[in-house]
Design a protein around this motif. Structure first.
Motif, short mmCIF file in Angstrom:
data_model
loop_
_atom_site.label_atom_id
_atom_site.label_comp_id
_atom_site.label_asym_id
_atom_site.label_seq_id
_atom_site.Cartn_x
_atom_site.Cartn_y
_atom_site.Cartn_z
N ALA A 403 0.84 -1.33 0.19
CA ALA A 403 -0.14 -0.12 0.76
C ALA A 403 0.99 1.39 0.21
CB ALA A 403 -1.10 -0.46 1.42
N GLY A 404 2.41 1.46 -0.29
CA GLY A 404 2.73 2.06 -0.74
C GLY A 404 2.89 3.16 1.14
N SER A 405 2.64 4.58 0.14
CA SER A 405 2.92 5.16 1.22
C SER A 405 2.02 5.27 2.49
CB SER A 405 3.59 6.91 0.62
OG SER A 405 4.85 7.04 0.15
N THR A 406 0.86 5.23 2.16
CA THR A 406 -0.22 5.35 3.14
C THR A 406 -0.37 4.80 5.05
OG1 THR A 406 -0.59 2.77 2.72
CG2 THR A 406 -2.04 4.46 1.85
N PHE A 407 1.50 3.54 4.60
CA PHE A 407 1.71 2.81 5.43
C PHE A 407 2.91 4.48 6.41
CE2 PHE A 407 2.27 -1.72 6.01
CZ PHE A 407 0.66 -1.63 5.82
N SER A 518 12.48 0.39 5.79
CA SER A 518 11.09 0.54 4.66
C SER A 518 9.74 0.18 5.12
CB SER A 518 11.73 -0.67 3.22
OG SER A 518 11.66 -2.14 3.78
N PHE A 519 9.63 -0.28 5.90
CA PHE A 519 8.41 -0.67 6.67
C PHE A 519 7.55 0.63 6.64
CE2 PHE A 519 4.79 -0.22 9.75
CZ PHE A 519 4.28 -1.44 9.79
N THR A 520 8.31 2.45 6.89
CA THR A 520 6.96 3.14 6.32
C THR A 520 7.36 3.42 4.70
OG1 THR A 520 7.35 6.04 7.46
CG2 THR A 520 9.19 4.66 6.66
N LEU A 521 7.92 3.05 4.46
CA LEU A 521 7.28 3.42 2.41
C LEU A 521 6.42 1.86 2.29
CD1 LEU A 521 11.41 4.35 1.57
CD2 LEU A 521 9.45 5.36 2.24
N GLY A 522 5.53 0.90 3.38
CA GLY A 522 4.56 0.39 2.57
C GLY A 522 5.15 -0.96 2.12
N VAL A 523 5.86 -1.62 2.36
CA VAL A 523 6.89 -2.66 1.60
C VAL A 523 5.99 -3.52 1.92
CG1 VAL A 523 8.75 -1.69 1.15
CG2 VAL A 523 8.44 -3.36 3.44
N SER A 524 5.15 -4.03 3.41
CA SER A 524 4.23 -5.16 4.01
C SER A 524 2.88 -5.19 3.40
CB SER A 524 4.10 -4.96 5.25
OG SER A 524 3.47 -4.31 5.19
N LEU A 525 2.67 -6.12 2.87
CA LEU A 525 1.20 -6.63 2.11
C LEU A 525 -0.36 -5.92 3.62
CD1 LEU A 525 1.73 -9.64 0.13
CD2 LEU A 525 2.43 -7.14 -0.17
N THR A 526 -0.74 -6.05 2.61
CA THR A 526 -2.14 -5.30 4.10
C THR A 526 -3.35 -5.55 2.42
OG1 THR A 526 -3.19 -3.66 5.76
CG2 THR A 526 -2.20 -2.87 3.05
N THR A 527 -4.50 -5.08 3.41
CA THR A 527 -6.39 -5.33 3.00
C THR A 527 -6.48 -3.84 2.70
OG1 THR A 527 -7.02 -5.70 4.91
CG2 THR A 527 -5.80 -8.11 3.24
N PRO A 528 -7.18 -3.34 2.06
CA PRO A 528 -8.40 -2.00 2.34
C PRO A 528 -9.47 -2.11 3.30
CG PRO A 528 -8.52 -3.27 0.32
CD PRO A 528 -8.07 -4.04 0.58
N LEU A 529 -9.35 -3.64 4.12
CA LEU A 529 -10.05 -3.54 5.15
C LEU A 529 -9.44 -3.51 6.12
CD1 LEU A 529 -12.60 -4.06 6.37
CD2 LEU A 529 -12.64 -6.32 7.38
N ASP A 530 -7.83 -3.93 6.51
CA ASP A 530 -7.45 -3.59 7.10
C ASP A 530 -6.53 -1.77 7.03
OD1 ASP A 530 -7.27 -5.91 7.84
OD2 ASP A 530 -5.47 -6.52 8.00
N THR A 618 -2.55 9.25 -0.10
CA THR A 618 -2.45 7.99 -1.41
C THR A 618 -0.57 7.15 -1.17
OG1 THR A 618 -0.64 9.69 -2.36
CG2 THR A 618 -3.32 9.52 -3.58
N GLY A 619 -1.00 6.25 -2.10
CA GLY A 619 0.24 5.07 -2.10
C GLY A 619 0.67 4.45 -3.10
N SER A 620 1.56 4.57 -3.77
CA SER A 620 2.16 3.34 -4.65
C SER A 620 2.90 2.19 -3.82
CB SER A 620 2.80 4.31 -6.21
OG SER A 620 1.71 5.63 -6.48
N SER A 621 2.83 1.36 -5.23
CA SER A 621 4.12 0.14 -5.12
C SER A 621 5.38 0.56 -5.92
CB SER A 621 4.04 -0.55 -4.62
OG SER A 621 3.25 -1.68 -5.87
N THR A 622 6.08 0.26 -5.53
CA THR A 622 7.29 0.08 -7.16
C THR A 622 7.22 -0.39 -8.12
OG1 THR A 622 9.15 -0.92 -4.99
CG2 THR A 622 9.60 -1.14 -7.72
N ASP A 623 7.68 0.92 -8.96
CA ASP A 623 7.01 0.98 -10.67
C ASP A 623 5.28 0.52 -10.37
OD1 ASP A 623 9.85 0.96 -11.57
OD2 ASP A 623 9.98 -1.24 -11.34
N ASN A 624 4.71 1.64 -9.78
CA ASN A 624 2.73 1.39 -9.77
C ASN A 624 2.27 0.22 -10.17
OD1 ASN A 624 4.09 3.96 -12.46
ND2 ASN A 624 3.69 4.34 -10.22
#
Length: 798
Positions: A403-407, A518-530, A618-624
C-alpha cells in the motif's frame, strides 16, 4: 357413559383396525408387531415421547439481511424452510391442507377410525394402495422423525419404511400428541414441516418458490394447488412437470373443500376456472447466491460466524448451526454505500480485467463494515471475472497488497506519541543515507541503505509532518522513522489492526522490526479492510474498533443474542490521533487547523467531497505495481487498492491513481449524504509546536476547524514528475524512479511544484519550535507513488 371416553375407545379400536388395514394392503405383517400392539393398547405419556416431538428441532434456513433489516443478501440452508405462525398462513391454505390430507382432522383424536375403514375397503378392492390411513397428525409425526437432525441415515430410513411397526409407532405417538397439543398447534407444525416439492419445505418456502409471495397472501386457487402437491410433491411439481397434474390435483382439493364446508361450489368453480400463474421465486443459498454482488461481504460474514463460540464448539458445528438454525441476521452492510462502491470499482476495471480494485468502507467508532466491493463475481466457476478468494479482507489464500506511502501514517503516529510535534522539521535531501545495512546495487551507499526522493523539485528541502505527509517525502519519513525506531512504527501499525498475513512479513515484524527501515514506505502486504479500519481509528479520535459485519442476530424463536457488539478500545491518545488527522488534511487538498499544508497528492478529493472535512493518503508501490488511496471523514473511512491479485509484478500503472481516489471519494460522498457535516477536532498546541509559546512565525496562531479551500494552481507552473520510490531488497534498498507524474485531466488540481531551497549535501535534522513553510504556500497536487519492491505473489487464483 360420556361421549369423550367412548370416542377414545373407538379411537383405540381404530388403531387396531389400521393395523389390520396395513396387513390387508401388504398381504403380510409381522405377527410380533401385532402382538406388541395388542399389549400396548394405550398411547404413551407425552413426557415419554421422543424429545424431537416434544421440542421440534426441524432445520430452518437462516436469513442474512443488510443493515436496514429488509434487504435480503442471501439465505443459508440444507432445507429451504422458514417457520411461520399459523396466523401468517392464509385461511384458504389451512382449509385446503385439511381438506386434502385429513377431512376429519378436527373430529378425531390422532387416529381416524372412519378414515382407516375407508382406506381398508378402497385398498382391498383395488389390490393396491389407493388411500392412506394416516391422519394429518400421524403424517406430522412421520415428518418430524425422518427430519430429526440427530438421526443417522439408517435411523432416518427406518422412520420412513413401509411396515406395520412404523404405522403402529406413528399412531401411538399421534394419540399422545393430541392429548397435549391443540389442533391449531398441530396444524401449524405440520404446515411448517411438510414438503411441497422443488426443494420447498414448509408453507412459507412453498409460497415463495411457486408464487413469490408470503403464505399469508395466497389466494384460494394458489392454496388449493399447493395443498394438492403434498401427496406426490415431485411428480406433481408444476415447475418441472407442467401444470396438468397439478391442476388435476387442485380440482380434487377444491372438491374436498366444498365437502368440508370450507367453501361453496361457486367459489370452487371460480377457482377452478383460473389458470395458475406461477412466479418462480428461488431462494438464494450461501454466499455464491448473494444478491447485488455482495458475495465477498457474505464471505467475510461467514468467516466471522465460524469464529463465534456462541454458535457451536467448532467451526464446523457453527456452519451447521447457520444452515439449520433459522437465524435472522442483520448485518452492517449499507445497501446504498455498497451499491455505489461496487459501481465505482467496476468503472475502474471491468469484471474480466486481470487487475482488481478491492474497496472497503468502515464506520469509525464502531468498526462496522459498511461495504466491501471488488470487480469480481463471487463464484467458484473457473471463468474470467470469477473468484471466491477474499480479495477485500484478506485470508490464508489472499495476503493482500503493498500500500505504499499510506504506511507513513504509522511512523507519524509513533513520532507524535513519543512527543515530537507536527512542526518537527528536517532538511530532506534527495537521497538519505540511513543506519541500516544494505548491499543492493542501486540501493546502497557504502553498505548502508539510502532511499531517495523521485522528484527533488517537489520533495526536497525543509519539511515537517504537514508538508512531508502532504507531498509524501520519502527521505523525511525515513529520517523520522530513524528518530523513533522502525519497531515503533511496526508496533503502531499492529496496534491499529494491520495484520501480517504473509509469513515473511510476520517473521520480520516478530524477529527484527527495528531493522525494517523500509516499513514506513509500505512494503508489507495489507488489505483495503485493514487499511480503512486503521485510518478509521484516527477518525474516532484514537479509538480502535475490531471490524465486525453484524449488527444483531436473533434465533428462530426470536431471542436476541449478545453477539456482534462493537469491540473498541483507546489505541492511541486522542490528541495524537487529532494531530495525525491535521496532517492528513494536506494530501487531499484541504488545510490543516494550523494552516500547515502546502501541497497534496490527491487535492481533487476535497472538491469531490464538496468541501466536506476529509483526510487521507495516497500510496504507490515500486514501478506503480499497485496504487492505493485511503480517506476518512469523522463518520466514514474507505480504502481501495488497485492491483493484480495473481501477480505483484504486473504494473497497474500511474494512470489509474486518479481513478482510484475518485472512486473512494465518490463512495464516501454517497455515504455522507444522509449524515450531518461534522468537523475534525483540532489538536492542542502541545502536538503542534515544540513549546507552548505564541510564536509569531507559526502560520495561523489559532487553530481553525473549517477547512480552507484549495487555491487554484498557477498555470505557469509545470507539472512535476513526482514519484517517491524505494526498494526493499535483502536489505532496505531504494530504487529510484523517474516516471512522469500522471495527471488527472478531469480535475482542476493538475500537479504543480514550487522548488524549495536547495538541500544541503549532508542531511541534518532541524527540530524547530515553529512551522517553517517551504517556498510554496499553495497546495501542490503532485501524484504520490512510493515504490516498494516487487514481491512474489502472495495471493492465489482470483
Amino acid at each position: 357413559m360420556s361421549r369423550k371416553p367412548l370416542a377414545k375407545r373407538l379411537t383405540k379400536i381404530g388403531v387396531i383396525t389400521a393395523v389390520a388395514g396395513v396387513v390387508l394392503v401388504a398381504a403380510a405383517a409381522p405377527a410380533a408387531a401385532l402382538a406388541d400392539w395388542a399389549i400396548e393398547q394405550t398411547a404413551p405419556s407425552y413426557e415419554s415421547l421422543p424429545q424431537v416431538l416434544r421440542e421440534p428441532t426441524t432445520a430452518q434456513a437462516s436469513y442474512l439481511y443488510a443493515n436496514d433489516g429488509k434487504t435480503l443478501i442471501t439465505t443459508f440452508y440444507d432445507q429451504n424452510r422458514r417457520d411461520v405462525p399459523l396466523d401468517q398462513v392464509a385461511p384458504a391454505m389451512r382449509d385446503a391442507v385439511v381438506a386434502a390430507e385429513d377431512t376429519r382432522f378436527y373430529e378425531h383424536h390422532g387416529v381416524d377410525v372412519r378414515g382407516v375403514l375407508r382406506a381398508v375397503v378402497a385398498n382391498s378392492a383395488s389390490g393396491g394402495v389407493e388411500q392412506g390411513a394416516s391422519t394429518l397428525t400421524m403424517q406430522y409425526v412421520r415428518n418430524v422423525l425422518k427430519n430429526d437432525p440427530g438421526l443417522t441415515p439408517e435411523e432416518r430410513e427406518s422412520a420412513t419404511e413401509q411396515t406395520a411397526s412404523r404405522k403402529i409407532r406413528e399412531a401411538r405417538y399421534a394419540l399422545s400428541l393430541e392429548q397435549k397439543l391443540t389442533k391449531n398447534q398441530i396444524l401449524e407444525r405440520y404446515l411448517n414441516i411438510a414438503y411441497f416439492g422443488a426443494g420447498a419445505y414448509g408453507v412459507d418456502a412453498a409460497a415463495h418458490t411457486y408464487f413469490s409471495k408470503d403464505a399469508a397472501d395466497l389466494s384460494l386457487g394458489e392454496a388449493s394447488l399447493l395443498a394438492g402437491l403434498l401427496q406426490a410433491p415431485e411428480a406433481d411439481n408444476p415447475l418441472s412437470q407442467g401444470l396438468d397434474r397439478a391442476v388435476e390435483r387442485r380440482g380434487y382439493v377444491l372438491k374436498a373443500m366444498v365437502g368440508t364446508g370450507a367453501i361453496d361450489q361457486a367459489q370452487a368453480d371460480a377457482a377452478a376456472a383460473t389458470t395458475p400463474v406461477l412466479k418462480h421465486g428461488s431462494s438464494p443459498n450461501d454466499c455464491v447466491a448473494s444478491k447485488n454482488e455482495w458475495g465477498f461481504f457474505c464471505d467475510y460474514f461467514r468467516t466471522w460466524w465460524k469464529g463465534q463460540p456462541a454458535f457451536g464448539d467448532t467451526p464446523e458445528a457453527r456452519v451447521q448451526a447457520l444452515r439449520l438454525g433459522g437465524y435472522r441476521i442483520v448485518t452492517t452492510l449499507d445497501p446504498a454505500i455498497a451499491t455505489e462502491a461496487q459501481r465505482q470499482v467496476v468503472k475502474v476495471y471491468g469484471y474480466t480485467n486481470k487487475r482488481a480494485l478491492p474497496m472497503a468502507v468502515v464506520e469509525p467508532g464502531t468498526g462496522r463494515v459498511l461495504a466491501m466491493a471488488v470487480n469480481r463475481h463471487y463464484n467458484p466457476a473457473d471463468k474470467p471475472g470469477n473468484s471466491v478468494n477474499q480479495l477485500v479482507a484478506g485470508a490464508d489464500t489472499a495476503h493482500g497488497y503493498q500500500a505504499g506511502s499510506t504506511f507513513k501514517m504509522f511512523t507519524m503516529l509513533a513520532a507524535l506519541e513519543q512527543g515530537k510535534t507536527l512542526d518537527t522539521t528536517f532538511d530532506s535531501p534527495s537521497r538519505l543515507v540511513t543506519k541500516w545495512p544494505d548491499s543492493g546495487k542501486d540501493t546502497s551507499c557504502d553498505g548502508l541503505w539510502c532511499p531517495k526522493n523521485a522528484n527533488p523539485a517537489f520533495m526536497d528541502g525543509d519539511r515537517n509532518m504537514w508538508t512531508g505527509f502532504g507531498r509524501s517525502v520519502n527521505t523525511y519519513f525515513v529520517w523520522l522513522e530513524q528518530q523513533v525506531g522502525a519497531d515503533r512504527a511496526v508496533e503502531m501499525a499492529q496496534r491499529l489492526g494491520i495484520q501480517f498475513r504473509d509469513s515473511g512479513d510476520a517473521d520480520r515484524a516478530r524477529t527484527s522490526p527495528d531493522s525494517w527501515g523500509s516499513f514506513t514506505l509500505g512494503v508489507s502486504l495489507t488489505t483495503p479492510l485493514d487499511l480503512a479500519n486503521a485510518y478509521a481509528t484516527l477518525a474516532a479520535d484514537g479509538q480502535y474498533c475490531t471490524p465486525v459485519p453484524v449488527r444483531e442476530v436473533a434465533t428462530a424463536a426470536g431471542e436476541q443474542l449478545n453477539v456482534g457488539q462493537p469491540d473498541c478500545h483507546q489505541a492511541v491518545d486522542s490528541d495524537v490521533a487529532r494531530a495525525a488527522t491535521d496532517a492528513a488534511r494536506c494530501p487531499v487538498g484541504q488545510q490543516s487547523a494550523y494552516h500547515g499544508c502546502d501541497g497534496g497528492t490527491a487535492t481533487a478529493v476535497s472538491q469531490l467531497m464538496g468541501g466536506r472535512p476529509v483526510a487521507g493518503k495516497t500510496g504507490s508501490s515500486t514501478d506503480n505495481m499497485t496504487e492505493t488511496f485511503v480517506a476518512y471523514t469523522p463518520q466514514l473511512a474507505a480504502a481501495a487498492i488497485a492491483a493484480n491479485p495473481d501477480s505483484s509484478l504486473d504494473k497497474v500503472g500511474a494512470a489509474v491513481l486518479p481513478q482510484v481516489y475518485r472512486a473512494v471519494a465518490a463512495t464516501l460522498s454517497t455515504g455522507s449524504k444522509p449524515l450531518e457535516v461534522r468537523q475534525f477536532v483540532a489538536p492542542t498546541r502541545t502536538k503542534v509546536v515544540a513549546d507552548d509559546r505564541d510564536r509569531g512565525d507559526l502560520p495561523g496562531n489559532e487553530p481553525t476547524t473549517e477547512p480552507s479551500p484549495s487555491p487554484s494552481p498557477s498555470p505557469s507552473v509545470q507539472p512535476s514528475p513526482s514519484r517517491d520510490s524505494h526498494h526493499d531488497g535483502k536489505g532496505n534498498g531504494d530504487q529510484g524512479n523517474s516516471d512522469k507524474n500522471n495527471q488527472d485531466k478531469g480535475s482542476q488540481d493538475k500537479p504543480q511544484s514550487d522548488k524549495p531551497g536547495k538541500p544541503k549535501p549532508t542531511p541534518s535534522a532541524k527540530p524547530s519550535a515553529s512551522v517553517k513553510p517551504t517556498a510554496s504556500s499553495s497546495p501542490s497536487p503532485s501524484q504520490d507513488e512510493s515504490k516498494p519492491s516487487p514481491q512474489p505473489s502472495r495471493s492465489r487464483r482470483h
